[in-house]
Design a protein around this motif. Sequence first.
Motif, short mmCIF file in Angstrom:
data_model
loop_
_atom_site.label_atom_id
_atom_site.label_comp_id
_atom_site.label_asym_id
_atom_site.label_seq_id
_atom_site.Cartn_x
_atom_site.Cartn_y
_atom_site.Cartn_z
N GLY A 8 0.81 -0.62 -0.08
CA GLY A 8 0.06 0.30 0.06
C GLY A 8 0.97 1.51 -0.01
N THR A 9 2.18 0.92 -0.66
CA THR A 9 3.09 2.73 -0.02
C THR A 9 4.21 2.70 -1.21
OG1 THR A 9 4.91 1.12 1.10
CG2 THR A 9 2.43 2.39 2.19
N ARG A 10 3.71 2.07 -1.92
CA ARG A 10 4.22 2.30 -3.41
C ARG A 10 3.46 2.95 -4.56
NH1 ARG A 10 8.52 -1.13 -6.21
NH2 ARG A 10 7.11 -3.46 -6.31
N PHE A 11 2.66 2.30 -5.57
CA PHE A 11 2.04 2.00 -6.70
C PHE A 11 0.57 1.59 -6.78
CE2 PHE A 11 2.42 0.31 -10.99
CZ PHE A 11 1.59 1.74 -11.54
N LEU A 12 0.54 0.83 -7.25
CA LEU A 12 -1.24 -0.20 -7.03
C LEU A 12 -1.75 0.00 -5.86
CD1 LEU A 12 -3.36 -1.16 -8.29
CD2 LEU A 12 -2.59 -3.43 -8.04
N GLY A 13 -1.00 -0.47 -3.89
CA GLY A 13 -1.23 -0.44 -3.37
C GLY A 13 -1.30 0.91 -2.59
N ARG A 32 7.12 -2.81 5.45
CA ARG A 32 8.22 -2.83 6.29
C ARG A 32 8.84 -0.99 6.44
NH1 ARG A 32 11.34 -5.45 2.02
NH2 ARG A 32 10.52 -4.16 0.54
N GLN A 34 9.98 0.94 4.22
CA GLN A 34 10.87 1.07 3.13
C GLN A 34 10.36 2.01 2.23
OE1 GLN A 34 12.93 -1.94 2.59
NE2 GLN A 34 13.70 -2.76 4.33
N SER A 35 9.62 1.74 1.54
CA SER A 35 8.77 2.24 0.03
C SER A 35 8.18 3.83 0.27
CB SER A 35 7.32 1.50 -0.17
OG SER A 35 8.77 0.74 -0.68
N ASP A 49 8.15 -7.53 7.72
CA ASP A 49 8.48 -8.03 6.21
C ASP A 49 7.61 -9.45 6.40
OD1 ASP A 49 10.19 -9.21 4.49
OD2 ASP A 49 11.56 -8.60 5.66
N ARG A 50 7.35 -9.34 5.23
CA ARG A 50 6.33 -10.46 4.96
C ARG A 50 7.14 -11.95 4.90
NH1 ARG A 50 1.76 -10.01 1.00
NH2 ARG A 50 0.78 -11.69 2.15
N THR A 68 -1.04 -6.61 -2.40
CA THR A 68 -0.76 -6.03 -3.04
C THR A 68 0.96 -6.97 -3.11
OG1 THR A 68 -0.04 -3.77 -1.92
CG2 THR A 68 -2.35 -3.81 -3.37
N TYR A 129 8.49 -16.08 -11.27
CA TYR A 129 6.92 -14.91 -11.28
C TYR A 129 5.73 -15.34 -11.61
CZ TYR A 129 4.39 -10.68 -11.81
OH TYR A 129 3.49 -9.87 -11.01
N LYS A 133 2.87 -16.58 -8.86
CA LYS A 133 1.19 -16.22 -8.57
C LYS A 133 0.75 -16.93 -8.35
CE LYS A 133 2.10 -11.61 -8.51
NZ LYS A 133 1.96 -10.65 -6.89
N LEU A 157 0.73 -2.42 -15.75
CA LEU A 157 0.12 -1.09 -14.76
C LEU A 157 0.75 0.20 -15.10
CD1 LEU A 157 -0.42 -2.78 -11.40
CD2 LEU A 157 -2.29 -2.35 -13.06
N1 LIG Z 1 3.49 -3.68 -12.41
C1 LIG Z 1 2.96 -4.29 -12.99
O1 LIG Z 1 2.27 -4.13 -14.20
C2 LIG Z 1 2.04 -5.38 -12.42
C3 LIG Z 1 1.71 -6.02 -13.67
C4 LIG Z 1 0.73 -7.75 -12.68
C5 LIG Z 1 0.70 -7.79 -11.75
N2 LIG Z 1 1.10 -7.27 -10.81
C6 LIG Z 1 1.06 -6.87 -9.27
O2 LIG Z 1 0.70 -5.53 -9.01
C7 LIG Z 1 0.86 -5.73 -7.54
C8 LIG Z 1 1.36 -3.97 -7.01
O3 LIG Z 1 2.60 -4.08 -6.82
P1 LIG Z 1 2.68 -2.48 -6.20
O4 LIG Z 1 4.65 -2.18 -6.33
O5 LIG Z 1 2.57 -1.87 -7.42
O6 LIG Z 1 2.68 -2.30 -4.47
P2 LIG Z 1 2.21 -1.52 -3.91
O7 LIG Z 1 1.00 -2.13 -2.48
O8 LIG Z 1 1.86 -0.10 -4.15
O9 LIG Z 1 3.82 -1.76 -3.17
C9 LIG Z 1 4.78 -2.81 -2.67
C10 LIG Z 1 4.03 -3.05 -0.44
O10 LIG Z 1 4.39 -4.09 -0.77
C11 LIG Z 1 5.77 -3.45 0.57
N3 LIG Z 1 6.74 -4.25 1.10
C12 LIG Z 1 7.25 -4.92 -0.37
N4 LIG Z 1 8.16 -5.99 0.14
C13 LIG Z 1 7.64 -6.21 1.74
C14 LIG Z 1 8.04 -7.11 2.53
N5 LIG Z 1 9.12 -7.97 2.44
N6 LIG Z 1 7.29 -7.02 3.46
C15 LIG Z 1 6.24 -6.60 3.99
N7 LIG Z 1 5.97 -5.86 2.89
C16 LIG Z 1 7.10 -5.50 1.81
C17 LIG Z 1 6.00 -2.58 0.30
O11 LIG Z 1 6.50 -1.67 1.32
P3 LIG Z 1 7.73 -1.63 2.19
O12 LIG Z 1 9.05 -1.66 0.73
O13 LIG Z 1 7.76 -0.51 3.21
O14 LIG Z 1 8.22 -3.30 2.57
C18 LIG Z 1 4.43 -1.82 -0.30
O15 LIG Z 1 4.11 -1.13 0.50
C19 LIG Z 1 2.24 -6.57 -6.93
O16 LIG Z 1 2.04 -8.17 -6.64
C20 LIG Z 1 2.71 -7.00 -8.70
O17 LIG Z 1 2.80 -8.62 -8.60
C21 LIG Z 1 2.08 -5.47 -11.14
#
Ligand SMILES: NC(=O)c1ccc[n+]([C@@H]2O[C@H](COP(=O)([O-])OP(=O)(O)OC[C@H]3O[C@@H](n4cnc5c(N)ncnc54)[C@H](OP(=O)(O)O)[C@@H]3O)[C@@H](O)[C@H]2O)c1
Length: 343
Positions: A8-13, A32, A34-35, A49-50, A68, A129, A133, A157
Motif C-alpha cells: 500500500g505504499t508504492r504504486f497500485l497499493g 516494512r 521502506q517504500s 516483513d512478509r 498487493t 514470477y 503467482k 499497470l
Molecule cells: N506493475 C505491473 O505492471 C503489474 C502487473 C501485474 C501485476 N502486478 C502486481 O501488482 C502488485 C502491485 O505492486 P505495487 O508495488 O504496485 O504495490 P504497492 O502495495 O503499492 O507496493 C508494494 C508494497 O509492499 C510492501 N512490501 C514489499 N516487500 C515487502 C515485504 N517483504 N514485507 C512487507 N511488505 C513489503 C512495500 O512497502 P515496503 O517496501 O516499505 O515494505 C509496499 O508497501 C504486485 O503484486 C505485482 O505482482 C503488477
Amino acid sequence: MRILILGGTRFLGRHLASLALARGHALTLLHRGQSGPALFPEARHLLADRNGSMDLLAQGEWDVAIDTSAYVPRHVRSVAAVLKGRVGHYQLVSSISAYASLDTPGTAEDAPLATPADPTAEAITGETYGGLKALCEAEALQAFGRGACCIVRPGLLVGPFDPTGRWTWWVQRLLRGGDVLAPGTPEAPVQFIDARDAAAWMLDQAERGSTGAFNLTGPTQPLTMGGFLDTARATLQPGARLHWVEEAFVLGAGVAPWSDLPVWLPRASQPLHQVDIGRALATGLHCRPLAQTLRDTAAWAAEPAAAPPPAASAGPARPAVGLAPDSEAALLAAWAAGQPAQP
Ligand SMILES: NC(=O)c1ccc[n+]([C@@H]2O[C@H](COP(=O)([O-])OP(=O)(O)OC[C@H]3O[C@@H](n4cnc5c(N)ncnc54)[C@H](OP(=O)(O)O)[C@@H]3O)[C@@H](O)[C@H]2O)c1
C-alpha cells in the motif's frame, strides 16, 4: 469498511490506500516502512516483513484484506494462518503472467494457469514470477475459500508512481521530441491500465464482496500501438515525428521488446495485449482517457521525487528500460538508408 492492505505504499497499493481513505474507510497498512514511510498518517501502520512473522496481524478484525505484496505461496499461507476467521474477504493481486500461456488472443479467466518448475522457488525472476503467482492463487483459495476470495490478474499497470519506468519511458521519450522510433506496425494491439483505474475497480469489488477471478487491464475499447503513440505525441509533443520501423529490423538490431522498447511486443507475443476483460467491464471497469494518464504521468515524472525508492521490491528483478538516444538515432539512420540491421 475496515480495510487491511498488505503493502500500500508504492504504486497500485498506494492508489488503493489513497482512494480507500478518500472513501472514508478505516485503513490498516502492513509493510516494512521502506517504500513510502511518511505516507498516509491517517492510516494505522503495521511494520513487518512478509518473510518473517505476521504476529502483528494477530489482533483486530477487517472486512477485507487486499494483498498487493504476495509473490510466493508462503506469503499467502503465513497471512492466512494468522488472519483466518478475522477477515471477511481476501483480495489477491495476482497477474496475467499467472496463465500457462498467453499465445492466443482472448485469454479469459478460466484458462489454465502456469505450473512452476520449482514450486518452492523463492527467487522472483521473469521465469518464476507467473508460476509462483498461480501458486499464490491456489493457496488463497484453499486458505480463505472460494466464497471469500477475489483474484485480480492485472496486465501492465501504468501511470504516476510506477516504479518500473516502463510506460513512463515512452512519456519521457515523446516529451523529448524529434525523430522517434516506433517499433513494428501501428495496428499492433496494446493493453495497459492506469493503476488509479485499477485501484478504483478493485475497491469497488472489495466494497461489494465480489469473488472469483478477473483479468484487469484496459482500455475499455481496443487500442493499438499506433493509437497509443499518436495520442502520446499529440498530448505531449505534437512536433515529434514517429517513424515506424519493421519488426524484423528492430529485432535484428538486437532491440529487446518490452524492456529496450517498453510496452512493445513482437507479433508472436501480442496476445499478451489481447486478454479478455469482459468480466471486469461487466463489473464496472472504467478507464480514464489516455491523454489524462499521459499528462499526469508526465507531471509526476518531472518531480524530483519520482525516482523509485531504493527499497528493493519483493517483485521480479527488472532489466533497465529504454533505448539510449544514440542507439535510437543509429537505428533510424540505418533504417532510412536501407541498410541491414546490425546488432
Ligand atoms: N506493475 C505491473 O505492471 C503489474 C502487473 C501485474 C501485476 N502486478 C502486481 O501488482 C502488485 C502491485 O505492486 P505495487 O508495488 O504496485 O504495490 P504497492 O502495495 O503499492 O507496493 C508494494 C508494497 O509492499 C510492501 N512490501 C514489499 N516487500 C515487502 C515485504 N517483504 N514485507 C512487507 N511488505 C513489503 C512495500 O512497502 P515496503 O517496501 O516499505 O515494505 C509496499 O508497501 C504486485 O503484486 C505485482 O505482482 C503488477
